[in-house]
Enzyme design. Structure first.
Site, PDB file in Angstrom:
ATOM      1  N   LYS A  39      -7.516  -9.959   1.182  1.00  0.00           N
ATOM      2  CA  LYS A  39      -6.327  -9.223   0.929  1.00  0.00           C
ATOM      3  C   LYS A  39      -6.110  -8.432   2.105  1.00  0.00           C
ATOM      4  CE  LYS A  39      -7.929  -6.231  -2.610  1.00  0.00           C
ATOM      5  NZ  LYS A  39      -8.008  -6.160  -4.080  1.00  0.00           N
ATOM      6  N   TYR A 259      -1.549  21.834  16.510  1.00  0.00           N
ATOM      7  CA  TYR A 259      -0.474  22.111  15.673  1.00  0.00           C
ATOM      8  C   TYR A 259      -0.894  22.987  14.466  1.00  0.00           C
ATOM      9  CZ  TYR A 259       2.660  18.536  17.506  1.00  0.00           C
ATOM     10  OH  TYR A 259       3.302  17.802  18.416  1.00  0.00           O
TER      11      TYR A 259
HETATM   12  C1  PLP Z   1      -9.280  -6.256  -4.025  1.00  0.00           C
HETATM   13  C2  PLP Z   1     -10.094  -6.937  -5.391  1.00  0.00           C
HETATM   14  C3  PLP Z   1     -11.630  -7.036  -5.423  1.00  0.00           C
HETATM   15  C4  PLP Z   1     -12.399  -6.544  -4.107  1.00  0.00           C
HETATM   16  O1  PLP Z   1     -12.688  -5.134  -4.758  1.00  0.00           O
HETATM   17  P1  PLP Z   1     -13.674  -4.540  -3.560  1.00  0.00           P
HETATM   18  O2  PLP Z   1     -13.901  -3.270  -4.351  1.00  0.00           O
HETATM   19  O3  PLP Z   1     -13.018  -4.278  -2.290  1.00  0.00           O
HETATM   20  O4  PLP Z   1     -15.221  -5.337  -3.682  1.00  0.00           O
HETATM   21  C5  PLP Z   1     -12.028  -8.017  -6.314  1.00  0.00           C
HETATM   22  N1  PLP Z   1     -11.171  -8.308  -7.410  1.00  0.00           N
HETATM   23  C6  PLP Z   1      -9.896  -8.187  -7.574  1.00  0.00           C
HETATM   24  C7  PLP Z   1      -9.106  -8.398  -8.484  1.00  0.00           C
HETATM   25  C8  PLP Z   1      -9.376  -7.036  -6.287  1.00  0.00           C
HETATM   26  O5  PLP Z   1      -8.007  -7.028  -6.531  1.00  0.00           O
END
Ligand code: PLP
Length: 380
Positions: A39, A259
């Site tokens: 994702k 800054y």
């Molecule tokens: C993002 C996600 C994962 C992966 O999580 P990590 O901590 O990156 O391993 C697994 N399951 C779901 C439902 C997620 O949204």
């Protein structure tokens, strides 16, 4: 000439890290398959890049949008694809059937939509149960309604049902047992495959591996834990963000940098100016003292991160000067360390990598074959 900043993505690291996740699954005595969680554009690494690198090893891919799922199908990937947030409307649902996608289902109304859709193919679904995260999913008291919905006509439209939950504290002291207990209670009357483990659970809680694990951050070579490094698990960083020193300033005690003048020199100081700023995705919240590597030597940032530049201390690296290579994170400097200094997590650093940063790929299998050792320039 373009600015010297670049993100180098090591395709072989994806394969190594995925293999490591699978090995953990096998070691626990189980046969867990693993969704490669890609994702958010593969956590900022490039969806198609990650998917191609894992194309012949991943059991499946998990992501959010139908559009991204279709892009994987168009790229020739045939594995199961899990939509972690399910379908958002009727069009998405039709696409699930057309492209062979596996949606999560987390509301009763979605089961009814499936029943009413008269889809041309039966759907595999992931039933999302809320075991304590309190974001998506059915609560314990809704289970009877779900079961009766499934017992009715809806079942005729489904090819398989997998029970899914997500851990809220697998990376911390509260651990997983409290959620596992609730999940067992919720699923007692079912004999169905389960999917539970994220990266943290895969590494620390092998009892959660179930039938399908869901590794995300470990595929990219970072650690899900604040107190244990990725390297200690044998993970390899997939992304190295690097740049160069574009100028050096010699300042005296009492002089300030950048800054707000948040850094004040207490000794004669050589300040390295780096072509990398928050518009490249480097966190502006990184304070004085954030680790950085220059010419292969570890030093620290000094002064506030600005849009296109940041500044670091070269006083103890006399060999470093204009043109010296700087590693912001990746090879030789864990993104987790930089993230911790900046008060965030590596996930956020990766996802924030800006479009303007050129990406190059290394570790392509074709290169391993020795045909083309040169780094392959890629357009994102
Ligand atoms: C993002 C996600 C994962 C992966 O999580 P990590 O901590 O990156 O391993 C697994 N399951 C779901 C439902 C997620 O949204």
């Amino acid at each position: 000439m373009p600015r010297p900043i670049q993100a180098c993505i090591d395709l072989s690291a994806f394969r190594h890290n995925y293999g490591l996740a699978k090995t953990r699954a096998a070691q626990s005595g189980g046969q867990a398959s693993a969704w490669a969680v890609v994702k958010a554009d593969a956590y900022g690494h490039g969806l198609l890049r990650a998917a191609r690198a894992l194309g012949d090893v991943a059991d499946g891919f998990a992501l959010l949008d139908v559009e991204a799922a279709v892009a994987l199908r168009d790229a020739g990937l045939r594995q199961p694809i899990l939509l972690l947030e399910g379908f958002f409307d009727r069009h998405d649902l039709a696409a699930c059937a057309d492209y062979g996608l596996t949606p999560a289902v987390h509301r009763l109304e979605q089961l009814r939509m499936i029943r009413d859709a008269a889809l041309p193919a039966r759907l595999p679904i992931y039933l999302k149960l809320n075991s304590g995260m309190n974001r998506l999913g059915f609560r314990l008291e809704e289970i009877p309604a779900v079961r009766s919905e499934l017992a009715k006509d809806t079942a005729a439209f489904l090819s398989s049902v997998t029970l899914m939950m997500h851990f809220a504290t697998a990376d911390g002291e509260r651990g997983v047992d409290w959620q596992l207990e609730r999940f067992r209670q919720m699923t007692a009357a079912w004999d169905l495959p389960v999917s539970m483990a994220n990266s943290a659970a895969i590494l620390r809680h092998p009892q959660t591996l179930g039938d399908w694990a869901r590794p995300g951050i470990i595929l990219y070579g970072a650690s899900p834990f604040p107190d244990q490094s990725a390297a200690s698990f044998g993970l390899r960083p997939a992304m190295t963000l690097s740049s160069r020193i574009l100028s050096v300033q010699a300042i005296g005690p009492g002089e300030r940098v950048g800054y707000g003048g948040i850094f004040e020199a207490s000794r004669p100081t050589r300040v390295g100016i780096v072509a990398c700023g928050y518009a490249d995705g480097y966190p502006r919240s990184a304070p004085n003292g954030t680790p950085i590597r220059v010419a292969g030597v570890r030093t620290v940032t000094i002064g506030r991160v600005s849009m296109d530049m940041l500044t670091c201390d070269l006083t103890d690296i006399p060999q470093a000067g204009v043109g010296s290579e700087v590693v912001l994170w990746g090879e030789g400097l864990a993104a987790d360390e930089v993230a911790a200094a900046a008060g965030t997590i590596s996930y956020e650093l990766f996802c924030a990598l800006a479009r303007r940063v050129p990406v190059i790929e290394i570790g392509d299998k074709r290169e391993d074959d020795g045909r083309d050792k040169a780094e392959k320039e890629s357009k994102t």
